[in-house]
Design a protein around this motif. Structure first.
Motif, PDB file in Angstrom:
ATOM      1  N   ILE A 139       9.951  -1.622   2.895  1.00  0.00           N
ATOM      2  CA  ILE A 139       9.674  -0.371   2.202  1.00  0.00           C
ATOM      3  C   ILE A 139      10.430  -0.413   0.882  1.00  0.00           C
ATOM      4  O   ILE A 139      11.652  -0.561   0.869  1.00  0.00           O
ATOM      5  CB  ILE A 139      10.133   0.863   3.020  1.00  0.00           C
ATOM      6  CG1 ILE A 139       9.673   0.784   4.479  1.00  0.00           C
ATOM      7  CG2 ILE A 139       9.701   2.150   2.340  1.00  0.00           C
ATOM      8  CD1 ILE A 139       8.191   0.799   4.702  1.00  0.00           C
ATOM      9  N   GLY A 140       9.707  -0.282  -0.224  1.00  0.00           N
ATOM     10  CA  GLY A 140      10.330  -0.363  -1.544  1.00  0.00           C
ATOM     11  C   GLY A 140      10.687  -1.795  -1.886  1.00  0.00           C
ATOM     12  O   GLY A 140      10.927  -2.609  -0.996  1.00  0.00           O
ATOM     13  N   GLY A 141      10.687  -2.116  -3.162  1.00  0.00           N
ATOM     14  CA  GLY A 141      11.019  -3.480  -3.544  1.00  0.00           C
ATOM     15  C   GLY A 141      11.135  -3.662  -5.034  1.00  0.00           C
ATOM     16  O   GLY A 141      11.182  -2.708  -5.801  1.00  0.00           O
TER      17      GLY A 141
ATOM     18  N   TYR B 211       0.850  -1.177   0.000  1.00  0.00           N
ATOM     19  CA  TYR B 211       0.000   0.000   0.000  1.00  0.00           C
ATOM     20  C   TYR B 211       0.889   1.231   0.000  1.00  0.00           C
ATOM     21  O   TYR B 211       2.108   1.123   0.048  1.00  0.00           O
ATOM     22  CB  TYR B 211      -0.975  -0.015   1.197  1.00  0.00           C
ATOM     23  CG  TYR B 211      -0.313  -0.055   2.562  1.00  0.00           C
ATOM     24  CD1 TYR B 211      -0.135   1.111   3.311  1.00  0.00           C
ATOM     25  CD2 TYR B 211       0.124  -1.256   3.113  1.00  0.00           C
ATOM     26  CE1 TYR B 211       0.456   1.077   4.552  1.00  0.00           C
ATOM     27  CE2 TYR B 211       0.708  -1.293   4.363  1.00  0.00           C
ATOM     28  CZ  TYR B 211       0.876  -0.131   5.079  1.00  0.00           C
ATOM     29  OH  TYR B 211       1.467  -0.168   6.320  1.00  0.00           O
ATOM     30  N   GLY B 212       0.279   2.391  -0.059  1.00  0.00           N
ATOM     31  CA  GLY B 212       1.038   3.631  -0.115  1.00  0.00           C
ATOM     32  C   GLY B 212       1.058   4.200  -1.522  1.00  0.00           C
ATOM     33  O   GLY B 212       0.669   3.541  -2.485  1.00  0.00           O
ATOM     34  N   THR B 213       1.509   5.434  -1.614  1.00  0.00           N
ATOM     35  CA  THR B 213       1.551   6.147  -2.890  1.00  0.00           C
ATOM     36  C   THR B 213       2.964   6.639  -3.190  1.00  0.00           C
ATOM     37  O   THR B 213       3.875   6.468  -2.380  1.00  0.00           O
ATOM     38  CB  THR B 213       0.614   7.381  -2.865  1.00  0.00           C
ATOM     39  OG1 THR B 213       1.170   8.353  -1.960  1.00  0.00           O
ATOM     40  CG2 THR B 213      -0.795   7.003  -2.440  1.00  0.00           C
ATOM     41  N   GLY B 214       3.103   7.291  -4.326  1.00  0.00           N
ATOM     42  CA  GLY B 214       4.386   7.843  -4.739  1.00  0.00           C
ATOM     43  C   GLY B 214       4.890   8.967  -3.864  1.00  0.00           C
ATOM     44  O   GLY B 214       5.982   9.482  -4.099  1.00  0.00           O
TER      45      GLY B 214
ATOM     46  N   THR C  18      11.899   0.537  -6.809  1.00  0.00           N
ATOM     47  CA  THR C  18      10.890   1.506  -6.375  1.00  0.00           C
ATOM     48  C   THR C  18      11.480   2.896  -6.189  1.00  0.00           C
ATOM     49  O   THR C  18      10.877   3.894  -6.563  1.00  0.00           O
ATOM     50  CB  THR C  18      10.226   1.055  -5.051  1.00  0.00           C
ATOM     51  OG1 THR C  18       9.780  -0.284  -5.190  1.00  0.00           O
ATOM     52  CG2 THR C  18       9.056   1.955  -4.693  1.00  0.00           C
ATOM     53  N   PHE C  19      12.686   2.953  -5.595  1.00  0.00           N
ATOM     54  CA  PHE C  19      13.291   4.248  -5.265  1.00  0.00           C
ATOM     55  C   PHE C  19      14.658   4.477  -5.914  1.00  0.00           C
ATOM     56  O   PHE C  19      15.245   5.540  -5.724  1.00  0.00           O
ATOM     57  CB  PHE C  19      13.426   4.390  -3.741  1.00  0.00           C
ATOM     58  CG  PHE C  19      12.118   4.285  -3.013  1.00  0.00           C
ATOM     59  CD1 PHE C  19      11.150   5.270  -3.148  1.00  0.00           C
ATOM     60  CD2 PHE C  19      11.836   3.211  -2.187  1.00  0.00           C
ATOM     61  CE1 PHE C  19       9.934   5.187  -2.478  1.00  0.00           C
ATOM     62  CE2 PHE C  19      10.624   3.108  -1.511  1.00  0.00           C
ATOM     63  CZ  PHE C  19       9.675   4.093  -1.658  1.00  0.00           C
ATOM     64  N   ASP C  20      15.194   3.499  -6.634  1.00  0.00           N
ATOM     65  CA  ASP C  20      16.563   3.590  -7.176  1.00  0.00           C
ATOM     66  C   ASP C  20      17.524   4.129  -6.122  1.00  0.00           C
ATOM     67  O   ASP C  20      18.358   5.007  -6.391  1.00  0.00           O
ATOM     68  CB  ASP C  20      16.610   4.476  -8.433  1.00  0.00           C
ATOM     69  CG  ASP C  20      16.242   3.714  -9.690  1.00  0.00           C
ATOM     70  OD1 ASP C  20      16.188   2.469  -9.658  1.00  0.00           O
ATOM     71  OD2 ASP C  20      15.996   4.377 -10.721  1.00  0.00           O
ATOM     72  N   ASN C  21      17.395   3.603  -4.918  1.00  0.00           N
ATOM     73  CA  ASN C  21      18.190   4.080  -3.785  1.00  0.00           C
ATOM     74  C   ASN C  21      19.543   3.392  -3.713  1.00  0.00           C
ATOM     75  O   ASN C  21      19.734   2.293  -4.231  1.00  0.00           O
ATOM     76  CB  ASN C  21      17.434   3.808  -2.481  1.00  0.00           C
ATOM     77  CG  ASN C  21      17.071   2.342  -2.327  1.00  0.00           C
ATOM     78  OD1 ASN C  21      16.257   1.816  -3.079  1.00  0.00           O
ATOM     79  ND2 ASN C  21      17.683   1.680  -1.356  1.00  0.00           N
TER      80      ASN C  21
ATOM     81  N   GLU D 239       4.932  -0.137  -7.852  1.00  0.00           N
ATOM     82  CA  GLU D 239       4.184   0.485  -6.754  1.00  0.00           C
ATOM     83  C   GLU D 239       4.390  -0.281  -5.457  1.00  0.00           C
ATOM     84  O   GLU D 239       3.488  -0.404  -4.632  1.00  0.00           O
ATOM     85  CB  GLU D 239       2.704   0.585  -7.124  1.00  0.00           C
ATOM     86  CG  GLU D 239       2.521   1.515  -8.307  1.00  0.00           C
ATOM     87  CD  GLU D 239       1.076   1.881  -8.582  1.00  0.00           C
ATOM     88  OE1 GLU D 239       0.187   1.537  -7.787  1.00  0.00           O
ATOM     89  OE2 GLU D 239       0.856   2.529  -9.619  1.00  0.00           O
ATOM     90  N   TYR D 240       5.613  -0.766  -5.237  1.00  0.00           N
ATOM     91  CA  TYR D 240       5.946  -1.523  -4.032  1.00  0.00           C
ATOM     92  C   TYR D 240       6.408  -0.566  -2.927  1.00  0.00           C
ATOM     93  O   TYR D 240       7.571  -0.564  -2.546  1.00  0.00           O
ATOM     94  CB  TYR D 240       7.044  -2.545  -4.325  1.00  0.00           C
ATOM     95  CG  TYR D 240       6.694  -3.555  -5.391  1.00  0.00           C
ATOM     96  CD1 TYR D 240       5.381  -3.933  -5.640  1.00  0.00           C
ATOM     97  CD2 TYR D 240       7.684  -4.145  -6.148  1.00  0.00           C
ATOM     98  CE1 TYR D 240       5.064  -4.863  -6.608  1.00  0.00           C
ATOM     99  CE2 TYR D 240       7.386  -5.094  -7.121  1.00  0.00           C
ATOM    100  CZ  TYR D 240       6.073  -5.443  -7.341  1.00  0.00           C
ATOM    101  OH  TYR D 240       5.769  -6.364  -8.304  1.00  0.00           O
TER     102      TYR D 240
END
Length: 143
Positions: free
Chosen positions: A94-96, A55-58, A119-122, A82-83
């Motif tokens: 968080i993120g995936g 769940y969650g948004t951008g 998800t975040f290119d972290n 949208e992970y």
């Protein structure tokens, strides 16, 4: 902002974290400090709750404190998937994507890992992929 959950005050329990956060409607900030004094976490557009779906948004993002530059580095949503938030009874992720998570914490909130994720290119939030969590807080916003 108000403190919803703290390892120091509420003990080491993911179910307690979910219980403490459940009455919060708005966004929360997850803050982690590892055994090597790295500080990092996530901004989540809604509170953590036990479930089995993302769940969650951008609006969600990962962040880490850069001690050398005395600033916070953020990793925003890429739009690749949208992970955002997966908070199951046994872990928080968080993120995936591609079999990895940007930030993952176990049910005892004592161990975790961080990997670059689509998800975040972290970057990894910690120098090593695995870390020991020594402090964890969840802060809610009063809107």
């Amino acid at each position: 902002m108000n403190l919803l959950y703290s390892l120091d005050q509420h003990g080491i329990s993911l179910s307690t974290l979910y219980r403490q956060a459940k009455n919060t409607k708005g966004p929360v900030v997850l803050v982690v400090k590892d055994a090597d004094d790295n500080v990092f976490g996530a901004f989540l557009n809604e509170t953590l709750k036990a479930g089995t779906r993302y769940y969650g948004t951008g609006e969600c993002f990962l962040w880490k404190w850069n001690e050398t530059e005395s600033q916070i580095k953020t990793y925003r949503w890429t739009g690749k998937n949208e992970y955002m938030i997966l908070s199951e009874p046994d872990f928080i992720a968080i993120g995936g994507g591609e079999g990895v998570f940007g930030l993952w914490l176990n049910s005892e909130l004592e161990k975790g890992y961080s990997q670059p994720c689509p998800t975040f290119d972290n970057e990894r939030l910690t120098p090593d992929p695995e870390f020991e969590c020594v402090e964890l807080e969840v802060w809610g916003f009063r809107i």
